[in-house]
Design an enzyme around this catalytic site. Sequence first.
Site, PDB file in Angstrom:
ATOM      1  CE1 TYR A   6      51.905  30.804  74.448  1.00  0.00           C
ATOM      2  CE2 TYR A   6      53.132  30.460  72.214  1.00  0.00           C
ATOM      3  CZ  TYR A   6      52.593  29.899  73.379  1.00  0.00           C
ATOM      4  OH  TYR A   6      52.545  28.565  73.451  1.00  0.00           O
TER       5      TYR A   6
ATOM      6  CE  LYS B 274      24.244  30.505  88.709  1.00  0.00           C
ATOM      7  NZ  LYS B 274      23.028  30.206  89.227  1.00  0.00           N
TER       8      LYS B 274
END
Length: 481
Positions: free
Chosen positions: A114, A169
């Site tokens: 970060y 999925k």
Amino acid sequence: MATAPSVSYSITVRLEVPASGTAVSQLTTAVESSGGSVTGLDVTASGHEKLRIDVTVAATSTAHADEIVSKLRTIDGVAIGKVSDRTFLMHLGGKIEMQSKHPIRNRDDLSMVYTPGVARVCMAIAENPEDARRLTIKRNSVAVVTDGSAVLGLGNIGPKAALPVMEGKAALFKRFAGIDAWPLCLDTQDPDKIVEIVKAIAPGFAGINLEDISAPRCFEIEARLREALDIPVFHDDQHGTAIVVLAALTNALRCVGKEMDALRVVMSGAGAAGTAILKLLLAAGVKHAVVADIHGVVHAAREDLVSGEAGEALRWIADNTNPEGVTGTLKEAVVGADVFIGVSAPNVLDGTDIARMADGAIVFALANPDPEVDPAAARETAAVVATGRSDFPNQINNVLVFPGVFRGLLDAQSRTVNTEMMLAAARALASVVGDHELNPNYIIPSVFNDKVAGAVAGAVRDAARAQGPAVAAAGRGPVPA
């Protein structure tokens, strides 16, 4: 058609029984006499007086499971405790999660993952946007997008109810192709809004998998997104089904000794899947196809071929099929046909209809859970039978295709997906079944065959690269999963 007990309706019943006597054997008898199947019986605690037992049972429906539990309650000395639905347990809290690829153990890790280190990566992408594929999750990410308007065979149940399917999925993308897929369930069924939303989120993904969007809107949405985006857009309900059907048909023809261009094909269903199957079969060389919908055979003189999306879709079918001008009903059309493909509704044909097809008939009855014709009845005269069900041989299942298709598209950094790539995928899937394996009950490989995803991915990747830099970034190696 009788329904067998299924793991989809599997429950685990916790109960206490006397430590002595015949209570344990009575449990099994009660379940089996109710039409269920005992798949597990585990003693989880034991004492001098009582046993605690978890009995796992497969039923045919939720109501049937309740009947079995009621039957267990009638056994003397048995106390019923918790009843758990195993399918619901698997879905508790969702089926997927996000994990960091790098541990964040200290301040140095945080500074690179970060701020402040990430700013350098941001600026590199700002200067060269193509670096997003190299330096972010975009390189290996697919959005699974639905509006919940045509979920499985359940219909228009909305985006929240569609989320379990989209999670599933995404789990399959990861399991079979190492792709990170993200479910996006949109709270709108307006094609304009869907197109705008997908365009807006597209920068974070390398591909878009449209899912469970009803016809005819799905045709417009897919076409507009393909025109607008520089990443592949693939409606799996259309093209995934079509690729598996073509692969299965290719191998069925090997069984019966017929050629694609000599077939007389009759289809039931003119929706999203039916239209996509038809287009791919025509591209593969089928010359004689007839399509029927709820109103009968589609032909040029039908009065409902009017303007509007539905009418335009039927008009396309009428203009590109039925060269002999067949009219009438599905039952009439199927007489003498070499191939029947159903993606419509249950029990539109019976065994007598299949017996009137040509010798060496091929029947793909794909409606779920109840096919267009009873598979057992079809097998009496047809040479090859396939369904969409897992409890019969030759299951036509989209999971055979979409992970490998997207793996190939992502590896090639493809900007689109087209007919040539889908034909390549079908050929590759068919080739997984070797000559020594092929028979009328094995024309399509198992979804757990470890050759499937790699074969399909390689074929799609090569087909994309062969079409040049306008389609794909040629000469690059596969993207690591």
